[in-house]
Write a protein that holds these residues in place. Structure first.
Motif, PDB file in Angstrom:
ATOM      1  N   UNK A 721      45.170  12.189  34.671  1.00 39.39           N
ATOM      2  CA  UNK A 721      45.352  11.680  36.026  1.00 39.39           C
ATOM      3  C   UNK A 721      45.883  12.673  37.029  1.00 39.39           C
ATOM      4  N   UNK A 722      45.733  13.980  36.789  1.00 34.44           N
ATOM      5  CA  UNK A 722      46.249  14.977  37.716  1.00 34.44           C
ATOM      6  C   UNK A 722      45.218  15.358  38.779  1.00 34.44           C
ATOM      7  N   UNK A 723      45.683  15.782  39.949  1.00 37.33           N
ATOM      8  CA  UNK A 723      44.876  16.457  40.964  1.00 37.33           C
ATOM      9  C   UNK A 723      45.177  17.932  40.793  1.00 37.33           C
ATOM     10  N   UNK A 724      44.168  18.729  40.425  1.00 40.21           N
ATOM     11  CA  UNK A 724      44.434  20.115  40.089  1.00 40.21           C
ATOM     12  C   UNK A 724      43.277  21.003  40.504  1.00 40.21           C
ATOM     13  N   UNK A 725      43.588  22.284  40.750  1.00 41.24           N
ATOM     14  CA  UNK A 725      42.529  23.238  41.045  1.00 41.24           C
ATOM     15  C   UNK A 725      41.669  23.478  39.818  1.00 41.24           C
ATOM     16  N   UNK A 726      42.289  23.635  38.669  1.00 38.03           N
ATOM     17  CA  UNK A 726      41.554  23.787  37.411  1.00 38.03           C
ATOM     18  C   UNK A 726      42.482  23.442  36.260  1.00 38.03           C
ATOM     19  N   UNK A 727      41.911  23.340  35.061  1.00 41.22           N
ATOM     20  CA  UNK A 727      42.710  22.974  33.896  1.00 41.22           C
ATOM     21  C   UNK A 727      42.053  23.540  32.646  1.00 41.22           C
ATOM     22  N   UNK A 728      42.853  23.702  31.609  1.00 43.84           N
ATOM     23  CA  UNK A 728      42.335  24.222  30.349  1.00 43.84           C
ATOM     24  C   UNK A 728      43.414  24.900  29.546  1.00 43.84           C
ATOM     25  N   UNK A 729      43.044  25.963  28.814  1.00 42.37           N
ATOM     26  CA  UNK A 729      43.985  26.685  27.957  1.00 42.37           C
ATOM     27  C   UNK A 729      43.497  28.114  27.799  1.00 42.37           C
ATOM     28  N   UNK A 730      44.411  29.080  27.984  1.00 39.99           N
ATOM     29  CA  UNK A 730      43.991  30.468  27.826  1.00 39.99           C
ATOM     30  C   UNK A 730      44.282  30.958  26.408  1.00 39.99           C
ATOM     31  N   UNK A 731      43.790  32.154  26.084  1.00 34.48           N
ATOM     32  CA  UNK A 731      44.091  32.790  24.794  1.00 34.48           C
ATOM     33  C   UNK A 731      44.579  34.223  25.021  1.00 34.48           C
ATOM     34  N   UNK A 732      45.351  34.412  26.085  1.00 35.53           N
ATOM     35  CA  UNK A 732      45.905  35.736  26.363  1.00 35.53           C
ATOM     36  C   UNK A 732      46.805  36.202  25.218  1.00 35.53           C
ATOM     37  N   UNK A 733      47.616  35.277  24.677  1.00 38.51           N
ATOM     38  CA  UNK A 733      48.541  35.628  23.593  1.00 38.51           C
ATOM     39  C   UNK A 733      48.327  34.695  22.396  1.00 38.51           C
ATOM     40  N   UNK A 734      47.094  34.424  22.057  1.00 44.91           N
ATOM     41  CA  UNK A 734      46.799  33.548  20.939  1.00 44.91           C
ATOM     42  C   UNK A 734      46.184  32.241  21.394  1.00 44.91           C
ATOM     43  N   UNK A 746      39.549  17.791  39.175  1.00 39.08           N
ATOM     44  CA  UNK A 746      39.669  19.248  39.303  1.00 39.08           C
ATOM     45  C   UNK A 746      38.719  19.725  40.389  1.00 39.08           C
ATOM     46  N   UNK A 747      39.272  20.395  41.396  1.00 36.20           N
ATOM     47  CA  UNK A 747      38.468  20.799  42.552  1.00 36.20           C
ATOM     48  C   UNK A 747      37.680  22.075  42.305  1.00 36.20           C
ATOM     49  N   UNK A 748      38.100  22.888  41.338  1.00 36.95           N
ATOM     50  CA  UNK A 748      37.420  24.140  41.064  1.00 36.95           C
ATOM     51  C   UNK A 748      37.873  25.297  41.923  1.00 36.95           C
ATOM     52  N   UNK A 749      38.793  25.076  42.864  1.00 35.29           N
ATOM     53  CA  UNK A 749      39.292  26.172  43.679  1.00 35.29           C
ATOM     54  C   UNK A 749      40.645  25.795  44.280  1.00 35.29           C
TER      55      UNK A 749
END
Length: 908
Positions: A721-734, A746-749
């Motif tokens: 239920x969030x209003x967000x530019x983007x969402x997900x999960x990175x793997x910079x450190x695992x 998610x607006x995409x920008x």
């Protein structure tokens, strides 16, 4: 007693016979008492002394202590012993019973005051010494060591008799069973009798029947073995009266509320004192509102008449597990239970400990010491009373140069909203507020770790350890559980820090050597322990979100246990404050909260007063570390001194096994990573927040707005239920896994991105790594259900993945498998895409809803953690995101946090 109420006192001789006394109150303002012993409390709270002095040539004095509280204060803890006066033969034994009222914990510590006065064990069994005499036994409340009472025991030669109960109250024509406790002979037989001719009757088994008239009467027990030995007790026979509770039985779900009502008959005083009988059985306030615990079970609430504490009644409550939300739309291997935050919500039953009206709010001086002293004193008050203590800060701007340590349980620091402005002007590497213990803690053997002896199964609420290890565990303990990394699903990368390893870190040293890191961990609450043979079964409050295996050396250890010997902080919070200049961090806490704060990291924000350090915030604005069932809600968290990567401008961080916590209904904007998970545990929920404007040092790079992983291995979070530019999960450190995203927009920008140090550079739109969803390389089993996703303004592509190259300059709805080890153009081998599950999401490229062809369930649940519309939505429709809507207005409604932000922006 409640101020202004009355209570009758009666004086008895040690034999049980009533005696003539002169009554008095020792304190001049302590109320009054009439010749019949009817005491009337004053209207001011305090502790006062009632004295009874026998009449005649030889006087004897006895006293009673009375604690008077105001009507809205909780009743004090009171301890009583039965019998209060006992007799036992030399070397004999006498069973004493203690009753504790006013506290959930009914345990007592027994002691004998005289050095040669015999001994007493933890069950209350008193063993007399070899010599005769009169000795004192004390029972002290474990919950409130200030509360205690004493009993006198006469040790005599030959046969000794004690009657139990002593001096009871019985209603007319009703019954009371007496027991004779005999020492000094094997013959336990007694002859029962009633002294007064019209005083009622008693059977040979000790069953007494009161007469039809009121009065004080006496029963006598005489030894058959030694007729010269006898004992008596007085009985206060009164007209009928009782306490009735409605409802008498009730069923509630864990964490829910229920209000009880009490009626007192036989008295004009209808007031009662409420209590919960079982330790850990929930809580009840002075109004009779009961809050169920987080565990299932059968519990009882008691209402005790204020006018006559011997009259009480109980109601039975059946607490069931909270009915889980419908998660049937999820594939079976991705289902878990989300029930985050403080059971029953942030506690509102509290005492105003002090209002710091003497603080000078001119932005000068240093308020550190006064605020810290108030916290320490309020913490001591909570420890003695069990009631949460609130410190109120007035309006004004208050400078402080030292970290404020909210290192006491049961303390709330509350202001008047943004008119209470706190400016941290100390070491920028230290937090402004530290909730809980210091980060680098105690790794003594009492904290573990201890190995599991059987696998902990996902979805189970039980684990097994050895019986000897279980001696270190009690119900109510909050533990960590982890296992060594399994390379079949954990990609460590360079994310080794913050984990248990060869050298001590925030979890302690490794068990088996260097390189054996423990990325997968969570926090668990113990509700029960059963020992059978060499093993112990530990029952947990929450189902495990991941499995923990003996083959990977799974273990448990103390992490946020609040009981004596550990002393970790719980039930403390910050409310309705404005903070700039410093961060907020937690460590080893449970049931704590941040509610209604503005945390302003912008060094350009004007403040009155004089400051030596630059304004704004550098670091994690709010970091939940080792936090179990904590909440950040209704707050406005924004900006940093320098908006760039490297941890210096994260706004809200869930770190270090933080579990079952809730980030809800906040505005979180203008940071490098506004919301980020760093090796967080399971069951966390990030919901109904406005999260926007995530940037790095770069003028063009779109950073992660809701990023569930920046340090492996975060798992099993819900983003809803969030209003967000983007969402997900990175793997910079695992990597990370098993996260679920449901009904987000998610607006995409970014709406108005800024970057760099203050004064920020702004106005450059996102042009690199643009996406609505970014699930980076080797992320495991991620699920998206019922979201509305835009690629941003202008043309966009549906998906960028390993098969088509990084394509960093293209806007995409889905960006899958990139960013491996922090390199934006590094792609995985297709693992993330193969394990990605998408169902019922609307996107702006296909301009429609895309369903998974293997799932025929197209009924999107309203929520995966809520059972009904949350109160903060008010009149706005909920759910506010509906991918099945035919128009943009039907697909995306009003998010209250976004509406608040728009109003703030217009106002400023």
């Amino acid at each position: 007693m409640v101020a202004g109420s009355s209570l009758r006192f009666v004086a008895f001789a040690a034999s049980g016979d009533p005696v003539e006394v002169d009554w008095s109150v020792l304190e001049s303002a302590g109320g009054s008492i009439d010749p019949e012993g009817q005491y009337t409390a004053p209207f001011e709270a305090g502790t006062f002394t009632i004295q009874a002095t026998t009449t005649g040539s030889v006087s004897s004095v006895a006293t009673a202590r009375v604690t008077v509280v105001e009507d809205d204060q909780p009743a004090p803890v009171v301890v009583s012993i039965d019998p209060a006066n006992g007799r036992v033969s030399v070397r004999g034994s006498l069973q004493l019973h203690a009753t504790v009222r006013g506290a959930e914990d009914t345990r007592v510590e027994w002691s004998v005051l005289e050095a040669e006065g015999g001994a007493i064990d933890e069950s209350g069994t008193y063993t007399a010494p070899a010599a005769t005499g009169s000795f004192t036994v004390r029972a002290t409340s474990v919950a409130d060591p200030i509360a205690s009472t004493e009993a006198r025991v006469e040790v005599v030669e030959g046969v000794a008799i004690t009657i139990s109960p002593q001096n009871p109250m019985v209603e007319v024509s009703q019954h009371q069973l007496f027991e004779a406790l005999i020492s000094g002979t094997d013959d336990q037989a007694v002859v029962w009798s009633v002294v007064e001719a019209e005083g009622g009757t008693i059977t040979e088994e000790g069953a007494y029947t009161a007469p039809a008239s009121e009065g004080i009467f006496h029963v006598v027990a005489t030894s058959v073995a030694d007729p010269s030995s006898s004992a008596s007790t007085a009985i206060d026979v009164r007209a009928p009266g009782e306490v009735r509770i409605e409802p008498g039985e009730a069923s509630v779900e864990a964490g829910d509320h229920l209000t009880f009502h009490a009626t007192v008959t036989g008295s004009t005083d209808q007031r009662v004192a409420w209590s919960v009988v079982e330790p850990g059985g929930g809580s009840i306030n002075a109004a009779g509102t009961y809050t169920a615990p987080s565990i299932q079970g059968t519990f009882h609430v008691m209402a005790t008449s204020t006018a006559d504490s011997r009259r009480s009644s109980t109601a039975t409550i059946f607490v069931s597990e909270r009915a889980p939300s419908d998660v049937s739309i999820l594939p079976a291997d991705r289902r878990t239970e989300w029930n985050p935050g403080i059971p029953g919500g942030i506690p509102r039953d509290r005492n105003t400990f002090t209002t710091l009206s003497s603080l000078v709010g001119d932005g000068e001086g240093d308020s550190s010491a006064m605020i810290q002293q108030a916290i320490d004193a309020a913490g001591a008050a909570y420890q003695s009373s069990g009631v949460i203590q609130e410190i109120v800060l007035p309006a004004g701007t208050f400078r402080f140069t030292n970290t404020i340590s909210l290192n006491r349980s049961g303390v709330v620091l509350r202001g008047q909203g943004t008119t209470t402005r706190l400016r941290y002007d100390g070491d920028e590497n230290a937090p402004a507020f530290a909730l809980g213990r210091e980060r680098w803690g105690d790794y003594s053997a009492m904290r573990g770790p201890w190995a599991l002896v059987a696998d902990g199964i996902k979805g189970s609420k039980q684990i097994t350890i050895s019986a000897s290890d279980a001696a270190n565990i009690q119900p109510g303990d909050i533990l960590g559980i982890d296992e060594e990394d399994d390379p079949s699903f954990v990609r460590l990368g360079d994310g080794w820090y913050g984990k248990r390893q060869a050298n001590a870190d925030t979890h302690g040293p490794a068990l088996r050597g260097a390189g054996l890191y423990r990325s997968v961990g969570t926090m668990i609450l113990v509700t029960d322990k059963v020992v059978a043979g060499g093993d112990a079964t530990i029952t947990l409050a929450d189902p495990m979100h991941m499995g923990f295996r003996t083959s990977n050396h799974a273990q448990i250890f103390h992490i946020s246990t609040p009981r004596s010997g550990f002393g970790e902080v719980q039930l403390s919070g910050l409310e309705s404050l404005y903070l700039t200049g410093g961060t907020i961090s937690t460590n080893n806490v449970s049931y704590c909260w941040i509610d209604g704060l503005e945390v302003d990291g912008n060094p350009g924000t004007p403040n009155i007063g004089s400051y030596t350090q630059p304004g704004g915030i550098s670091g994690h604005s709010i970091e939940l570390f080792h936090a179990y069932r904590c909440e950040v809600r209704g707050s406005y968290i924004h900006h940093s001194r320098h908006i760039g990567q490297g941890g210096g401008s994260y706004l809200v961080t869930l770190s270090g096994y933080t579990s079952e916590s809730l980030i809800e209904d906040n505005i979180i904007v203008f940071g490098n990573k506004p919301v980020v998970g760093n090796m967080m545990g399971g069951g966390n929920v990030i919901a109904y927040n406005y999260v926007d404007n995530a940037r790095t040092d770069s003028a063009t790079w779109q950073e992660g707005a809701i990023d569930l992983n920046h340090l492996s291995f975060s798992h099993n979070a819900l983003v809803e239920g969030n209003w967000t530019a983007n969402m997900g999960a990175d793997t910079t450190h695992g990597n990370s896994g098993w996260h679920v995203f449901h009904r987000n927009f998610a607006t995409g920008q970014n709406s108005a991105p800024v970057y760099g140090s203050y004064p920020y550079t702004s106005g450059a739109p996102d042009s690199s790594f643009r996406r609505a969803v970014g699930v980076d390389g080797y992320t495991r089993e991620t699920t998206f259900i019922g979201n509305v996703l835009h690629a941003g303004t202008g043309a966009g592509v549906y998906q960028v993945d390993h098969s088509a190259g990084p394509r960093l300059d293209e806007a995409a709805v889905w960006r899958i498998g990139g960013g491996v080890d922090g390199g934006g153009d590094n792609l995985d081998d297709g693992t993330t895409l193969s394990l990605l599950y998408r169902h019922g999401n609307w996107d702006s490229v296909t301009n429609g809803v895309v369903w998974d062809s293997t799932n025929t369930n197209h009924t999107l649940p309203d929520s995966l953690y809520l059972t009904s519309k949350p109160a903060f939505f008010g009149s706005h429709p909920w759910p506010w995101v509906n991918p099945l809507g035919q128009t943009a207005g039907e697909r995306v409604g009003t998010l209250p946090a976004k509406a608040r932000y728009d109003a703030i922006r217009e106002d400023r």
